[in-house]
Design an enzyme around this catalytic site. Sequence first.
Site, PDB file in Angstrom:
ATOM      1  N   SER A 139       5.678   2.855  13.689  1.00 20.56           N
ATOM      2  CA  SER A 139       4.215   2.824  13.827  1.00 20.56           C
ATOM      3  C   SER A 139       3.749   3.403  15.159  1.00 20.56           C
ATOM      4  CB  SER A 139       3.752   1.366  13.735  1.00 20.56           C
ATOM      5  OG  SER A 139       2.424   1.238  14.192  1.00 20.56           O
ATOM      6  N   ASP A 158      10.453  -6.755  -2.799  1.00 21.32           N
ATOM      7  CA  ASP A 158       9.222  -7.238  -2.151  1.00 21.32           C
ATOM      8  C   ASP A 158       9.132  -8.754  -2.284  1.00 21.32           C
ATOM      9  OD1 ASP A 158       6.290  -7.531  -1.455  1.00 21.32           O
ATOM     10  OD2 ASP A 158       6.430  -5.352  -1.484  1.00 21.32           O
ATOM     11  N   TYR A 202      -6.832  -3.481  21.886  1.00 21.37           N
ATOM     12  CA  TYR A 202      -7.371  -2.625  20.833  1.00 21.37           C
ATOM     13  C   TYR A 202      -7.035  -1.185  21.205  1.00 21.37           C
ATOM     14  CZ  TYR A 202     -10.481  -1.167  17.118  1.00 21.37           C
ATOM     15  OH  TYR A 202     -10.975  -0.633  15.964  1.00 21.37           O
ATOM     16  N   PHE A 212       0.826  -1.212   0.000  1.00 20.36           N
ATOM     17  CA  PHE A 212       0.000   0.000   0.000  1.00 20.36           C
ATOM     18  C   PHE A 212       0.866   1.272   0.000  1.00 20.36           C
ATOM     19  CE2 PHE A 212      -2.375   2.579   3.483  1.00 20.36           C
ATOM     20  CZ  PHE A 212      -2.838   3.505   2.568  1.00 20.36           C
ATOM     21  N   TYR A 225       3.391  -6.789  17.228  1.00 19.79           N
ATOM     22  CA  TYR A 225       3.625  -5.873  16.102  1.00 19.79           C
ATOM     23  C   TYR A 225       4.208  -4.548  16.617  1.00 19.79           C
ATOM     24  CZ  TYR A 225       2.641  -2.466  12.436  1.00 19.79           C
ATOM     25  OH  TYR A 225       2.757  -1.450  11.514  1.00 19.79           O
ATOM     26  N   GLN A 227       9.746  -0.014   3.772  1.00 18.65           N
ATOM     27  CA  GLN A 227       8.322  -0.159   4.128  1.00 18.65           C
ATOM     28  C   GLN A 227       7.933  -1.612   4.370  1.00 18.65           C
ATOM     29  OE1 GLN A 227       6.590   2.837   4.314  1.00 18.65           O
ATOM     30  NE2 GLN A 227       8.601   3.661   3.778  1.00 18.65           N
ATOM     31  N   PHE A 280     -17.183  -1.853  15.941  1.00 19.45           N
ATOM     32  CA  PHE A 280     -17.181  -2.270  17.351  1.00 19.45           C
ATOM     33  C   PHE A 280     -17.983  -1.272  18.182  1.00 19.45           C
ATOM     34  CE2 PHE A 280     -12.675  -4.034  16.468  1.00 19.45           C
ATOM     35  CZ  PHE A 280     -13.215  -5.179  15.909  1.00 19.45           C
ATOM     36  N   LYS A 293      -4.513  -5.495   1.122  1.00 18.43           N
ATOM     37  CA  LYS A 293      -4.236  -5.838   2.516  1.00 18.43           C
ATOM     38  C   LYS A 293      -5.378  -6.639   3.141  1.00 18.43           C
ATOM     39  CE  LYS A 293      -2.159  -2.992   5.259  1.00 18.43           C
ATOM     40  NZ  LYS A 293      -1.832  -1.789   6.065  1.00 18.43           N
TER      41      LYS A 293
HETATM   42  N1  LIG Z   1      -1.003   1.234   6.891  1.00 23.16           N
HETATM   43  C1  LIG Z   1      -0.882   1.733   8.120  1.00 23.16           C
HETATM   44  O1  LIG Z   1      -1.856   2.234   8.708  1.00 23.16           O
HETATM   45  C2  LIG Z   1       0.458   1.720   8.827  1.00 23.16           C
HETATM   46  C3  LIG Z   1       0.540   2.313  10.095  1.00 23.16           C
HETATM   47  C4  LIG Z   1       1.751   2.300  10.760  1.00 23.16           C
HETATM   48  C5  LIG Z   1       2.871   1.746  10.167  1.00 23.16           C
HETATM   49  N2  LIG Z   1       2.765   1.156   8.949  1.00 23.16           N
HETATM   50  C6  LIG Z   1       3.978   0.558   8.352  1.00 23.16           C
HETATM   51  O2  LIG Z   1       4.122   1.015   7.026  1.00 23.16           O
HETATM   52  C7  LIG Z   1       4.775   0.021   6.234  1.00 23.16           C
HETATM   53  C8  LIG Z   1       3.947  -0.269   4.989  1.00 23.16           C
HETATM   54  O3  LIG Z   1       2.693  -0.791   5.392  1.00 23.16           O
HETATM   55  P1  LIG Z   1       1.466  -0.946   4.390  1.00 23.16           P
HETATM   56  O4  LIG Z   1       0.268  -0.443   5.093  1.00 23.16           O
HETATM   57  O5  LIG Z   1       1.826  -0.406   3.069  1.00 23.16           O
HETATM   58  O6  LIG Z   1       1.317  -2.544   4.345  1.00 23.16           O
HETATM   59  P2  LIG Z   1       1.420  -3.590   3.149  1.00 23.16           P
HETATM   60  O7  LIG Z   1       1.161  -4.914   3.788  1.00 23.16           O
HETATM   61  O8  LIG Z   1       0.567  -3.186   2.020  1.00 23.16           O
HETATM   62  O9  LIG Z   1       2.934  -3.475   2.700  1.00 23.16           O
HETATM   63  C9  LIG Z   1       3.974  -4.278   3.200  1.00 23.16           C
HETATM   64  C10 LIG Z   1       4.773  -4.808   2.014  1.00 23.16           C
HETATM   65  O10 LIG Z   1       5.900  -5.525   2.512  1.00 23.16           O
HETATM   66  C11 LIG Z   1       6.012  -6.740   1.791  1.00 23.16           C
HETATM   67  N3  LIG Z   1       6.693  -7.709   2.663  1.00 23.16           N
HETATM   68  C12 LIG Z   1       6.215  -8.255   3.813  1.00 23.16           C
HETATM   69  N4  LIG Z   1       7.128  -9.086   4.333  1.00 23.16           N
HETATM   70  C13 LIG Z   1       8.201  -9.065   3.502  1.00 23.16           C
HETATM   71  C14 LIG Z   1       9.452  -9.727   3.506  1.00 23.16           C
HETATM   72  N5  LIG Z   1       9.772 -10.590   4.486  1.00 23.16           N
HETATM   73  N6  LIG Z   1      10.319  -9.469   2.496  1.00 23.16           N
HETATM   74  C15 LIG Z   1      10.001  -8.616   1.497  1.00 23.16           C
HETATM   75  N7  LIG Z   1       8.814  -7.972   1.446  1.00 23.16           N
HETATM   76  C16 LIG Z   1       7.924  -8.183   2.440  1.00 23.16           C
HETATM   77  C17 LIG Z   1       4.580  -7.127   1.460  1.00 23.16           C
HETATM   78  O11 LIG Z   1       4.477  -8.044   0.373  1.00 23.16           O
HETATM   79  C18 LIG Z   1       3.976  -5.771   1.138  1.00 23.16           C
HETATM   80  O12 LIG Z   1       4.143  -5.438  -0.216  1.00 23.16           O
HETATM   81  C19 LIG Z   1       4.943  -1.183   7.144  1.00 23.16           C
HETATM   82  O13 LIG Z   1       6.253  -1.165   7.679  1.00 23.16           O
HETATM   83  C20 LIG Z   1       3.928  -0.954   8.240  1.00 23.16           C
HETATM   84  O14 LIG Z   1       4.293  -1.585   9.446  1.00 23.16           O
HETATM   85  C21 LIG Z   1       1.580   1.124   8.254  1.00 23.16           C
END
Ligand SMILES: NC(=O)c1ccc[n+]([C@@H]2O[C@H](COP(=O)([O-])OP(=O)(O)OC[C@H]3O[C@@H](n4cnc5c(N)ncnc54)[C@H](O)[C@@H]3O)[C@@H](O)[C@H]2O)c1
Length: 305
Positions: free
Chosen positions: A117, A33, A270, A11, A140, A76, A202, A179
């Site tokens: 996060s 990825d 939560y 994402f 997490y 990411q 909820f 996701k």
């Molecule tokens: N979306 C949110 O609200 C949010 C909030 C806080 C932090 N984050 C952080 O932002 C980052 C991106 O999150 P997102 O929402 O885009 O999620 P997402 O799941 O869409 O993206 C994560 C990506 O990492 C890849 N991935 C996972 N494990 C892997 C591995 N072992 N090797 C290579 N690639 C791997 C997945 O295939 C995916 O494309 C993450 O680090 C997440 O923890 C997201």
Amino acid sequence: MRILVTGGAGFIGSNLAFALQDTYPSAEIFILDNFSSGHFKNLIGFRGEVITGDITSEELWDYLKAHFSFDAVFHQAAITDTTVTDQWVMMKTNADSLRHILDSALEWGAKVIYASSAGVYGNTEPPMKEESGLEPENIYGFSKLMMDRIALYYMKNHPEIQIVGLRYFNVYGPRESYKGKSASMIYQLAVKMMHGQKPRIFKWGEQRRDFVYVKDVVQANLLALEKNVSGIFNIATGEARSFNEIIEILNRELGTNFETEYFDCPYDFYQEFTKADISKAKELLGYRPQFSLEEGIRDYLRFIK
Ligand SMILES: NC(=O)c1ccc[n+]([C@@H]2O[C@H](COP(=O)([O-])OP(=O)(O)OC[C@H]3O[C@@H](n4cnc5c(N)ncnc54)[C@H](O)[C@@H]3O)[C@@H](O)[C@H]2O)c1
């Protein structure tokens, strides 16, 4: 400039990859990825290359060190399903991999901008400030806190490279659909209501979160690249809004009048109330969120439709 985006099929990573290719048209952009929660359809229109691999693999980082050199790494990739309880897998993937990335960055002389996060704050008292309330309630959030500790260690011992951690709050926006159940509540509720179904949340919908639009998260990443700075920053709007308010906004924007169905929260953990203090990001990155919840949802609905 040569840039690596880990998790670029996901994402936030895919939104970032597109913004990077628009902002720096002559940059070479690579995505790394393993497609576990990312999807190739997020990358239709992306002009760079994809390296398919797992960030936990030391051989992969040895290969990348031997064959590539990057000026910047946007990290990411992570297990992003916050309900995963396998502590070994979560820690290996989210926390330990950052050491491989930082060690590689030291060889390349690359700047590292990584995703942390709001999960690091658990249910501590808002507004959340970077240095306090670090009491994650699930593995997490703990893995993200350990990423921050690893990053702080490298910042202290290796001032020759810059490292920026961005603690995203609740991000929503285009390209999150793959996701699945981990996509934002805004996406889940919008899709349900657009299919003519009542929104379900909820009890009693008054949980408040700091929802941030993905375009603001991208803005923060680009600023982190441009500014001569290291550190950890909250990235959010600084406003806490309730799930009931999301449904009100969606009803207004979609021209519907759905009543809400409430049900018991099945999780013993939560986050009830998150709200960021974003003054550090404002001051040192020049970050200014551009989208209120109303503006973000309006922009996003055009994409979902
Ligand atoms: N979306 C949110 O609200 C949010 C909030 C806080 C932090 N984050 C952080 O932002 C980052 C991106 O999150 P997102 O929402 O885009 O999620 P997402 O799941 O869409 O993206 C994560 C990506 O990492 C890849 N991935 C996972 N494990 C892997 C591995 N072992 N090797 C290579 N690639 C791997 C997945 O295939 C995916 O494309 C993450 O680090 C997440 O923890 C997201």
